[in-house]
Write an enzyme that holds these catalytic residues in place. Structure first.
Site, PDB file in Angstrom:
ATOM      1  N   ASP A   1       4.092  -9.792   7.611  1.00 42.83           N
ATOM      2  CA  ASP A   1       3.427 -10.845   6.832  1.00 42.83           C
ATOM      3  C   ASP A   1       4.342 -11.633   5.906  1.00 42.83           C
ATOM      4  O   ASP A   1       4.028 -12.746   5.507  1.00 42.83           O
ATOM      5  CB  ASP A   1       2.280 -10.252   6.013  1.00 42.83           C
ATOM      6  CG  ASP A   1       1.148  -9.786   6.905  1.00 42.83           C
ATOM      7  OD1 ASP A   1       0.981 -10.368   7.989  1.00 42.83           O
ATOM      8  OD2 ASP A   1       0.437  -8.846   6.532  1.00 42.83           O
TER       9      ASP A   1
ATOM     10  N   GLY B   1       0.841  -1.195   0.000  1.00 43.27           N
ATOM     11  CA  GLY B   1       0.000   0.000   0.000  1.00 43.27           C
ATOM     12  C   GLY B   1       0.878   1.248   0.000  1.00 43.27           C
ATOM     13  O   GLY B   1       0.657   2.196  -0.754  1.00 43.27           O
TER      14      GLY B   1
END
Lengths: 323, 323, 323, 323
Positions: free
Chosen positions: B128, B104
Site C-alpha cells: 500500500d 498492525g
C-alpha cells in the site's frame, strides 16, 4: 477479384492485428487492392473505409486490440442497414470481404451475401474458442496465458495466507478458458457450463483437502457456470463452511488485451493468408480454421449451428492432478 | 545478541521473501543463529518456529508471497496471547525479532516489548505504501507494475471498442497505487481517498473528451475512494450519461502476488540487512526504511501515528497529460 | 507394478516440473509408490533417489527448470555404469521408470532395458521440438514465446535506430524455434538448417527493402544454420554492404528457463499421466506424445531414427508477410 | 516562447515516448505549438520536422523505442552541420528545444546554443544511468528489470544443471545496470568497471562455494569491466578451473527495448513536464532530473563533467547476500 476489404467485429481478441496484417500483405502479394473497414459493420454502413498498404500494418503483429476497431452493430441486423453497407462496398468496388470475428459476425455475413451477393470469408477472432471449425480461435491462447499468469500471482497470496480463492475467468457458454487455467494453474476444482459441479462437491473437496492438511485452494469458475458467478458460489459455500477464509477475483477484461502469444500470431497469420487465398479461389460463406495442423474451410452454417465439445479427458485431469 | 527470529505478518507483499533472505544471511554473516516464525503472530504463540540456514532461503529472492506464510492474529491482541508468544521466544532463546509487515504488526510489537522486553525491529512489508518512514514499502513497486500491466491490456480493448473503463486498484486509505497507475496508464481521471473528485467532474471530463473526439477513457479508482467502489461510481455516472458504453474491472488480489521487481528486491534486501544490523546496534521499536536513498530508522510510534502524504504534483500531472 | 521412478535428463526445458508433478500424482492416484531420481542417469548410478509424495510437487507446476535437476552422464554410456544403475533401481525395487528428456535419454533407456529388463517410458522434454512422435515437445512453446518476447524488444530499438538486427535463436539441427519467431516477430528473413538461404539472398532482400524505403530489418538465424552463427553471417553480409548498420543479438540460455506457458503445462501434465498409465498398461521403450490432440505412444526406435519435418508452408509465409 | 520542438538522440531507451508525450501535451497545455524532430540531430539538419498535437502521442506511453526515431549525427559535430540545423529551426520559428538523450546530445546542444542562441533543455534518456544530475535516467529501471527477468530464467537452467553462468549486461563505463542485477538476481559475484574484482577472486569464490556444497553460480559482468567481456573472463577462469561447467549469456540489445516500467513512465512524464516548464521559465543549457524525489535542473556542463558514483553499499550487499 481486384479489391477486397477486411474488418474486425464483435469482442476484440489478441491476434486480430496479426490477422489484419496477413490479409493486407497477402492481398498485395497477389496484386489486389485492399481496404480496411473501421468499427465493424457500423463502419461498413457509414463508409468508414480506408485504403491500406503494406506499411499500414507495419509494427502491428505484436499489438493487442484491433487497429480497425470493433463494434457490435444493431443497424446491420436490419435489411436497411445491410443495404446501406452494400452501397458503400459497391462505391469502393469491393469484390470480397474478410470478416474477423465470431458467430454474430458470420450470421450477418451470410444474410448480407444472400441479399447483395458480395462474398465474405471469415477468420475466427474470439478469445472464447467455442467456435466449430478450428481447434483454436485467434486470441484464445493469449487469453488463457493472461489468465494463468494472474492465477500464478493469486497462488502466491493464497498460499501465503492459506486461503481459498474463487477465480472467475471468461466463458459465458463454455469452459474452454477455465479448463486449461485449472490444469495449468494447479487448481483443485473447475466449474464450467458443460459439466455439473455441485456446491456439495466443492464443500467435500475443501473438507477432504483440509483433512489431508492442504491449506490453500484455487477454484476456477467460468463466468457462465450453472451455479452462478464466483461471488454467488462463494456465498453458497460459505453457508456450509463459515470457517472458510475465502476471496474472489474476477479476472475480467484483461483477458481480451495484451500482446498475442506466438501461437496466436502464427494462427492469425496463417488464417489471414488462408482467407485471402480462399476468396481468390472462389470460396465464400466459409470460415478458415486450423484443425490438426491443417487449414480447413468450414461453412458459416456449421460454425454457427454445430457445437465444439471440450475434451472430456480434461475433467479427469483436474481430479488426478489435484490429489 | 546470539539468536534472532524473523516473521511476516499482515497482508503479504512481493519482496517479503527477498527480505527474509537478507535477514537470514545477514544474521549468519554476523555469526548469529536465525529462526523463522511461521504464520505471523499465530506461529509465535504456537511455537511454529524453525531453524533457518543459508540454504533455507536459496532461490527465493524472485518469489512472490512469503515462505514463512502470513496471518492476522486475534489472540496476539490479548495479554494472554502475547504471554504465550513470549514463552515460546524464551524457549528458543530469541534475543531479537525482525517483523516484516505494516502498522498492525508494529503495534503488536510495541505492546510485546513493553510487556516482555524482547526487542523488535520492523521492515515495511505492504503493497500500500502508506507507511510513514520509507519512500517505498516492500512490494509497492511490484503491485504498481502489475496493475499497470493489467491497465495496458485493458487499454487495448478500451481503445478497440471505444469504451470507458473504470479500473479499481488497491488502496483502502490512499491513492499511492492509483496515482502512478493513472499517470503511467495514460488515464483521463484518477479518484483517490486523499482528494475529492466528484461525479460531476467525471461527467464533465467525459463530455469534454467526446467533444474533442476522444473515444476511449480510462478512469482509475482507488478502492477507498469517497465516491465508493468502481461499480458504485459507474452507476452514478451512467445515470447522467446513459449513452456511455462503460465497463468495470477490479484488478484485485493479483496485485499482491508475482515476482518482485528489481526495485523491490533491492529495497527488501537493503532493509533486511538494516534490520539485523539495527538490532545488533541496539535499536528497537523502530522500522528500517529508505528515504532519499538513505537507510533511516523511524520509531514505530511515528510510523503508526504520522501520515505519509501523496505528492500533490501528481494530481496536476494527470490533468496535463490527459489533455 | 508397485513402485516407479521418474527423472529428467539432458537439457532442461520449461514444463519438466509440470511433468514430474503429473507423474507423481498419477502414480499416487493409481496406488503406486513413486521415487524421484536426481541428476539424470548420474543419480541413478549413484543412488541419488528420493521418495516423493503429493506435496513434493506442490507449487511446482509454474516453475522453470527441474526440481530433480538434470545432467548428461558419460558413465551411463558404459556397460558398467548401467549395471550400477540397475543395482540401485533394484535396491529401491523400482518396477518401471519415466524418463523425461530427448533422444540421448531414450537411447540410454533402450540399452538399459535390453540389459536389465526394467521398462522405461519417455516424455519429450526438450525445447528444440525436433523429436519425432509429438507435435510439440515439452518446453518448446515456452522457448518460442521467450524468444519472441526478446525479439519484440529488439524491434523497438531496431525501429528507432533504423538498423538491421541478426537475432540468433536456439536450434542446432532444426528451425523449429526460428520459424515461429520469424513469423511472429515480423522478421524479413529466416535462416534455418532445413532450407538454404544464401548470403546473396540476404543481400538482395536488404537492398530491395531499402528501395521500398524499409528502414529496419530483423533476420532470425537458427544457431545451426549452414551459413554459420549470426556473428559469421553479419560479417559476410557486411562485406557486400558496408553501409549496413547492423547488430547481433544471441538470445541464448534464457530460452531454456522461465515459467512454462499454458500449452506446455497442459502438454506436460497430459504426457506425465500418459507415461504412468502407459507403464501400468505394460508399455515400454516408447515415448508418450501428442499428435493431432491425441495421445500416442511411439517406439524409442522411431523417435531416434525418424525425422520430424518442419512445415514447408512456413517458409512461404515469411516471404508473403514481409512484403 | 510560442513554438518548441522535441527530439530524441543517442541510444534509445524505454520511456522516451512517455517523455515525448509529456513534452507535447505540456506544451499544448501552456498554449505552445510543438514540433517533433525525427532522427535526432540529422533530422534537425535535414528539416525532418513534423507538427505534433495531442493525438500524435496517444497510446504511446507504454511503448518502447522512440516514435521520433533516434540517430547519432556526425554532421552535427561540424560548424556547417549546426548552421544547417539552425536554419531549419529558424524556418519553423522554433524558440526552444527539448533534447532527450545523454551527454553526447547535451554537448551538441551547448555548442549549438553558443553559435545560434536557440535554448535547449535536456531530459536524461539513457538506460545506463551514469548521468550526473538525476538519481535515475529514463529507461534505466526498465533495462534493469528486463535484465533481471532474463537472469531469473537463466537461474532456472543454472540450478537444474548445476552450472556457472557468466551473464553480461550493458554498462560500458559503469556498473549501474550490473549492480541491481547482481543483488536482485541473487548473484555470487559482480564485476563492474568501478571496482576491481580479480580473476583470483572469482576463482576463490567458486572454490569456496563448492566446498560449501553450492552447486550453481551466477556471475554478473558489466560489459566494460576491466577484466574484459564475459567471454574473456570465462576463458581466464577456465584455465585455473578446467572442471568448471560454465556458460556465457550476453543479454544484449533486449535491454534497450520493451514497455517502460511504472517508474520510468512516471519519471519520463515528470521530466517532460519539467523541460517544457523550464523552457517557459527561461532555463537553458540544463538537464531536468529528479534527485531525492524533487525536480532539479543541472547545467549541461555538470552533467558532462561530473561523475555520478555508484553506491559503495551495494558491493558489500552482494558479499553478505551470497553467503
Amino acid at each position: 477479384m481486384k479489391k477486397i476489404a477486411v474488418f474486425t467485429s464483435g469482442g476484440d481478441s489478441p491476434g486480430m492485428n496479426a490477422c489484419i496484417r496477413a490479409v493486407v500483405r497477402t492481398a498485395i502479394y497477389h496484386g489486389l487492392e485492399v481496404y480496411g473497414i473501421r468499427r465493424g459493420y457500423n463502419g461498413m454502413i457509414n463508409g468508414d473505409i480506408i485504403k491500406m498498404d503494406s506499411s499500414s500494418v507495419s509494427n502491428t503483429i505484436q499489438k493487442g486490440g484491433t487497429i480497425l476497431k470493433s463494434a457490435r452493430s444493431k443497424e446491420f441486423l436490419t435489411v436497411e442497414g445491410r443495404a446501406k453497407a452494400a452501397e458503400q462496398l459497391k462505391k469502393f468496388e469491393i469484390d470480397g470481404v474478410v470478416a474477423i470475428g465470431g458467430n454474430g459476425t458470420f450470421t450477418g455475413a451470410m444474410k448480407f451475401y444472400e441479399e447483395h451477393g458480395i462474398p465474405f470469408i471469415g477468420a475466427p477472432g474470439t478469445i472464447d474458442n467455442d467456435l466449430y471449425g478450428s481447434d483454436h480461435t485467434i486470441g484464445y491462447d493469449t487469453a488463457v496465458n493472461t489468465a494463468l499468469d494472474a492465477i500464478d500471482k493469486i497462488r502466491d497470496t493464497a498460499d501465503s495466507h492459506e486461503r481459498v480463492f474463487f477465480v472467475e475467468v471468461m466463458g459465458r457458454d463454455s469452459g474452454y478458458i477455465a479448463m486449461p487455467c485449472a490444469i495449468g494453474g494447479g487448481a483443485e476444482i473447475v466449474m464450467i457450463p458443460e459439466t455439473t459441479t455441485t456446491i456439495d462437491t466443492v464443500i467435500d473437496t475443501l473438507q477432504n483437502g483440509w483433512k489431508r492438511s492442504k491449506t490453500s485452494f484455487i477454484i476456477i469458475v467460468a463466468e457462465g457456470d450453472e451455479e452462478g458467478h464466483a461471488t454467488d458460489i462463494v456465498k453458497k459455500v460459505e453457508k456450509a463452511l463459515p470457517q472458510m477464509d475465502a476471496r474472489v477475483t474476477v479476472i475480467g477484461h484483461i483477458q481480451r488485451g495484451g500482446s498475442p502469444t506466438a501461437l496466436d500470431r502464427l494462427l492469425a497469420s496463417e488464417l489471414g493468408i488462408a482467407c485471402v487465398e480462399g476468396l481468390l479461389n472462389g470460396k465464400k460463406n466459409v470460415m478458415a480454421g486450423k484443425i490438426n495442423a491443417k487449414i480447413v474451410y468450414t461453412p458459416f452454417e456449421d460454425t454457427i449451428n454445430k457445437k465444439k465439445l471440450i475434451n472430456p479427458r480434461f475433467t479427469r485431469m483436474v481430479e488426478i492432478l489435484s490429489i
